[in-house]
Design a protein around this motif. Structure first.
Motif, mmCIF file in Angstrom:
data_model
loop_
_atom_site.group_PDB
_atom_site.id
_atom_site.type_symbol
_atom_site.label_atom_id
_atom_site.label_comp_id
_atom_site.label_asym_id
_atom_site.label_seq_id
_atom_site.Cartn_x
_atom_site.Cartn_y
_atom_site.Cartn_z
ATOM 1 N N VAL A 147 -27.351 4.906 -29.350
ATOM 2 C CA VAL A 147 -28.606 5.031 -28.627
ATOM 3 C C VAL A 147 -29.138 6.451 -28.800
ATOM 4 C CG1 VAL A 147 -27.378 5.555 -26.482
ATOM 5 C CG2 VAL A 147 -29.736 4.779 -26.374
ATOM 6 N N GLY A 148 -30.430 6.569 -29.105
ATOM 7 C CA GLY A 148 -31.033 7.875 -29.279
ATOM 8 C C GLY A 148 -31.831 8.333 -28.081
ATOM 9 N N THR A 149 -32.127 7.417 -27.172
ATOM 10 C CA THR A 149 -32.870 7.752 -25.956
ATOM 11 C C THR A 149 -31.941 8.480 -24.996
ATOM 12 O OG1 THR A 149 -34.205 5.773 -26.276
ATOM 13 C CG2 THR A 149 -34.270 6.785 -24.097
ATOM 14 N N THR A 150 -32.423 9.555 -24.378
ATOM 15 C CA THR A 150 -31.545 10.404 -23.568
ATOM 16 C C THR A 150 -32.111 10.647 -22.173
ATOM 17 O OG1 THR A 150 -32.611 12.421 -24.387
ATOM 18 C CG2 THR A 150 -30.693 11.618 -25.608
ATOM 19 N N VAL A 151 -31.188 10.883 -21.250
ATOM 20 C CA VAL A 151 -31.513 11.385 -19.909
ATOM 21 C C VAL A 151 -30.755 12.695 -19.748
ATOM 22 C CG1 VAL A 151 -31.273 11.022 -17.435
ATOM 23 C CG2 VAL A 151 -31.930 9.109 -18.913
ATOM 24 N N ALA A 152 -31.486 13.783 -19.558
ATOM 25 C CA ALA A 152 -30.856 15.102 -19.493
ATOM 26 C C ALA A 152 -31.606 15.982 -18.493
ATOM 27 C CB ALA A 152 -30.857 15.757 -20.881
ATOM 28 N N PRO A 153 -30.904 16.978 -17.919
ATOM 29 C CA PRO A 153 -31.570 17.900 -16.993
ATOM 30 C C PRO A 153 -32.589 18.768 -17.729
ATOM 31 C CG PRO A 153 -29.179 18.008 -16.777
ATOM 32 C CD PRO A 153 -29.458 17.251 -18.031
ATOM 33 N N ASP A 154 -33.704 19.045 -17.047
ATOM 34 C CA ASP A 154 -34.642 19.999 -17.605
ATOM 35 C C ASP A 154 -34.292 21.403 -17.099
ATOM 36 O OD1 ASP A 154 -35.510 20.140 -14.980
ATOM 37 O OD2 ASP A 154 -37.387 19.061 -15.336
ATOM 38 N N GLY A 157 -33.472 21.642 -13.305
ATOM 39 C CA GLY A 157 -32.434 20.823 -12.687
ATOM 40 C C GLY A 157 -32.820 19.384 -12.425
ATOM 41 N N ARG A 158 -33.982 18.962 -12.891
ATOM 42 C CA ARG A 158 -34.405 17.576 -12.708
ATOM 43 C C ARG A 158 -34.080 16.771 -13.965
ATOM 44 N NH1 ARG A 158 -40.494 19.029 -10.989
ATOM 45 N NH2 ARG A 158 -40.190 20.174 -12.950
ATOM 46 N N LEU A 159 -33.863 15.469 -13.788
ATOM 47 C CA LEU A 159 -33.534 14.606 -14.919
ATOM 48 C C LEU A 159 -34.798 14.133 -15.613
ATOM 49 C CD1 LEU A 159 -30.660 12.394 -13.435
ATOM 50 C CD2 LEU A 159 -30.456 14.394 -14.922
ATOM 51 N N THR A 218 -43.574 -1.506 -28.554
ATOM 52 C CA THR A 218 -43.012 -0.172 -28.362
ATOM 53 C C THR A 218 -43.188 0.327 -26.930
ATOM 54 O OG1 THR A 218 -43.483 0.387 -30.675
ATOM 55 C CG2 THR A 218 -43.154 2.229 -29.156
ATOM 56 N N MET A 219 -42.172 1.023 -26.438
ATOM 57 C CA MET A 219 -42.292 1.836 -25.228
ATOM 58 C C MET A 219 -41.864 3.245 -25.585
ATOM 59 S SD MET A 219 -41.122 -0.122 -21.760
ATOM 60 C CE MET A 219 -42.001 1.079 -20.749
ATOM 61 N N GLN A 220 -42.637 4.229 -25.123
ATOM 62 C CA GLN A 220 -42.323 5.624 -25.380
ATOM 63 C C GLN A 220 -42.101 6.347 -24.045
ATOM 64 O OE1 GLN A 220 -45.856 6.635 -27.535
ATOM 65 N NE2 GLN A 220 -45.059 5.877 -29.498
ATOM 66 N N PHE A 221 -41.110 7.221 -24.038
ATOM 67 C CA PHE A 221 -40.768 7.977 -22.836
ATOM 68 C C PHE A 221 -40.776 9.466 -23.194
ATOM 69 C CE2 PHE A 221 -38.534 3.925 -22.965
ATOM 70 C CZ PHE A 221 -39.005 3.316 -21.799
ATOM 71 N N GLU A 222 -41.677 10.196 -22.581
ATOM 72 C CA GLU A 222 -41.813 11.614 -22.862
ATOM 73 C C GLU A 222 -41.719 12.420 -21.568
ATOM 74 O OE1 GLU A 222 -44.874 14.757 -25.095
ATOM 75 O OE2 GLU A 222 -45.323 12.613 -25.010
ATOM 76 N N GLN A 223 -40.584 13.069 -21.408
ATOM 77 C CA GLN A 223 -40.348 13.906 -20.236
ATOM 78 C C GLN A 223 -40.597 13.152 -18.933
ATOM 79 O OE1 GLN A 223 -38.492 16.339 -21.777
ATOM 80 N NE2 GLN A 223 -39.453 17.811 -20.389
ATOM 81 N N PRO A 228 -32.335 10.517 -9.688
ATOM 82 C CA PRO A 228 -30.882 10.371 -9.915
ATOM 83 C C PRO A 228 -30.308 9.099 -9.306
ATOM 84 C CG PRO A 228 -31.407 12.622 -9.292
ATOM 85 C CD PRO A 228 -32.671 11.841 -9.113
ATOM 86 N N ALA A 229 -30.922 8.611 -8.239
ATOM 87 C CA ALA A 229 -30.446 7.373 -7.610
ATOM 88 C C ALA A 229 -30.726 6.156 -8.478
ATOM 89 C CB ALA A 229 -31.094 7.194 -6.240
ATOM 90 N N ARG A 230 -31.612 6.313 -9.473
ATOM 91 C CA ARG A 230 -31.962 5.201 -10.357
ATOM 92 C C ARG A 230 -31.231 5.300 -11.688
ATOM 93 N NH1 ARG A 230 -34.352 4.504 -6.140
ATOM 94 N NH2 ARG A 230 -32.322 3.542 -5.874
ATOM 95 N N VAL A 231 -30.151 6.078 -11.755
ATOM 96 C CA VAL A 231 -29.360 6.227 -12.975
ATOM 97 C C VAL A 231 -27.932 5.825 -12.673
ATOM 98 C CG1 VAL A 231 -28.503 7.818 -14.736
ATOM 99 C CG2 VAL A 231 -30.797 8.123 -13.796
ATOM 100 N N ARG A 232 -27.340 5.031 -13.544
ATOM 101 C CA ARG A 232 -25.937 4.696 -13.341
ATOM 102 C C ARG A 232 -25.239 4.435 -14.665
ATOM 103 N NH1 ARG A 232 -23.917 -0.353 -13.704
ATOM 104 N NH2 ARG A 232 -25.310 -2.152 -13.825
ATOM 105 N N PRO A 233 -23.973 4.817 -14.762
ATOM 106 C CA PRO A 233 -23.171 4.486 -15.943
ATOM 107 C C PRO A 233 -22.618 3.075 -15.808
ATOM 108 C CG PRO A 233 -21.864 5.757 -14.427
ATOM 109 C CD PRO A 233 -23.235 5.651 -13.809
ATOM 110 N N ARG A 234 -21.993 2.640 -16.854
ATOM 111 C CA ARG A 234 -21.305 1.353 -16.806
ATOM 112 C C ARG A 234 -20.216 1.419 -15.745
ATOM 113 N NH1 ARG A 234 -20.394 -3.175 -19.854
ATOM 114 N NH2 ARG A 234 -18.265 -3.916 -20.052
ATOM 115 N N ALA A 235 -20.156 0.414 -14.880
ATOM 116 C CA ALA A 235 -19.207 0.424 -13.762
ATOM 117 C C ALA A 235 -17.892 -0.237 -14.146
ATOM 118 C CB ALA A 235 -19.811 -0.297 -12.563
#
Length: 432
Positions: A147-154, A157-159, A218-223, A228-235
């Protein structure tokens, strides 16, 4: 005036809202939406348009939340009832069923994993009439399972979510989108963002020969700012290998193909009803009395009825876990769905092509839109080519290699053919 969905006494009684399980107080309104979808399907396929009004109406009437328990604001429908709903939607307009595919798979996830973080939010939103979609697949030189799409802190400190997806079926109609991404450590995660969030762009560039109104481009996500409550890893609770997720994802395609087969039969029968024009060399003066035409229509009905019985049977297998030697209570249902993927698309494709043999040149008039049935079926069948499914069935039978529990598309990564890629929850798209 007779609706396009009232043309056959064979199948129509199965797919009234009340037969599906909609409360009597709401059933007439749901029937009206289904009839509108059906009556406009050919024109929309030809001229373009949007399903937003009808899909929103179904959500507001509680149809898209029906699988939730009554205590959660749903109707407490079984999984098999929800599959019947998919068939009913596809019978009306197969693009409607496909557009809600990710939503229904997400609702199934909520029903089966209510304890997972964030799912209380999902339940509340679905019960409130909100629609969800998934953005999972990336095209281009992306390795299988990567996967090339990322979630990272700016820097503050925000995702932030960045990346691009394709095959984002239904995203243009959704309120929320579950995006498959990776965090800074490479862990596969899911980030849920609102479709209207700043930085989220839906591009209606899907140009497939069928399923034209599904917003599958296509969907594009730019910044995009991510809560954080809407992010979760595989459980961990999802780590037990099971074919259930793949089977449910693929059964939605088969349910949609079934709806297409039913509608193709009904459209053919309706076209022939009362028709006097026929060929000079035919065996009878009117089409309805011609044995060859009768045979063709009978075959169309047989394919539609067989598909309906088979998909309903598979839904019941997935609804009821059972013990087996593989230790996966859904292995038998998964195998049944995979078997159907080998057989059913070919039957429907043959039927939707053969329906043109019942008449002459007037059947190919664009305004009638009869060609959409084959094009829609061909598009659905192409997402999961039957030879690939047949191969893994044969590999299991001959060598004991279990069926894949999830399917990815991408460029070869040098891994062995049967290596398992890390599987994200809700990865419901497997198109190349």
């Amino acid at each position: 005036m007779t609706s396009a969905l009232q043309s056959s006494f064979r199948f129509a009684p199965f797919f009234t809202a009340q037969a599906l399980g909609v409360p009597p107080s709401l059933a007439p309104k749901v029937d009206a939406v289904l009839e509108t979808l059906g009556d406009r399907a050919a024109a929309r396929d030809r001229d373009g348009g949007s399903l937003a009004k009808e899909l929103r109406a179904l959500a507001e009437l509680g149809v898209t939340s029906a699988r939730l328990a009554t205590a959660q604001g749903g109707l407490g429908w079984s999984y098999a009832q929800n599959v019947d709903l998919l068939i009913a939607l596809a019978r009306a307009d197969s693009s409607a069923a496909q557009s809600l595919r990710s939503h229904f798979l997400y609702v199934e996830h909520l029903v089966r994993h209510p304890e997972l973080p964030g799912n209380a939010f999902g339940v509340a939103e679905v019960a409130g009439g909100k629609l969800f979609a998934s953005a999972t697949t990336e095209i281009g030189p992306v390795a299988v399972g990567a996967v090339g799409t990322t979630v990272a802190p700016d820097g503050q400190g925000r995702l932030r979510l960045n990346g691009s997806k394709f095959y984002t079926t239904g995203a243009g109609y959704a309120d929320w989108v579950n995006v498959f991404a990776a965090d800074t450590e490479g862990t596969h995660i899911l980030a849920t963002v609102a479709r209207e969030d700043q930085g989220v762009t839906v591009v209606d560039d899907w140009d497939g020969v069928g399923q034209r109104l599904t917003m599958s481009g296509t969907m594009q996500f730019e910044q995009v700012l991510v809560d954080p409550a809407r992010v979760r890893p595989r459980a961990r609770s999802e780590d037990t290998p099971s074919g259930l997720q793949d089977a449910m994802a693929q059964l939605t395609h088969l349910a949609t193909l079934t709806g297409i087969a039913i509608r193709a039969f009904e459209d053919a029968a309706a076209w022939l009803h009362g028709r006097k024009r026929h060929f000079s060399h035919a065996a009878a003066s009117v089409p309805a009395d011609d044995p060859l035409v009768q045979e063709q229509v009978g075959r169309l009905e047989a394919v539609a009825g067989t598909a309906l019985l088979a998909v309903r049977s598979a839904a019941l297998q997935l609804q009821t876990p059972r013990d087996n030697a593989l230790g996966d209570p859904y292995a038998d249902g998964h195998r049944a769905v995979t078997q159907l993927q080998v057989v059913l698309p070919a039957l429907v494709l043959d039927a939707t092509q053969a329906l043109f043999d019942i008449g002459g040149g007037s059947m190919v008039v664009a305004a009638r839109g009869l060609d959409r049935h084959w094009r829609n079926a061909r598009t659905l069948a192409s997402h999961n080519p039957s030879p690939q499914k047949a191969r893994v069935l044969g590999h299991e039978a001959l060598n004991g290699v279990p069926l894949p529990t999830i399917w990815y598309a991408g460029t070869a990564a040098g891994a062995p053919a049967n290596a398992a890629a890390p599987a994200p929850t809700l990865a419901v798209e497997s198109q190349p």
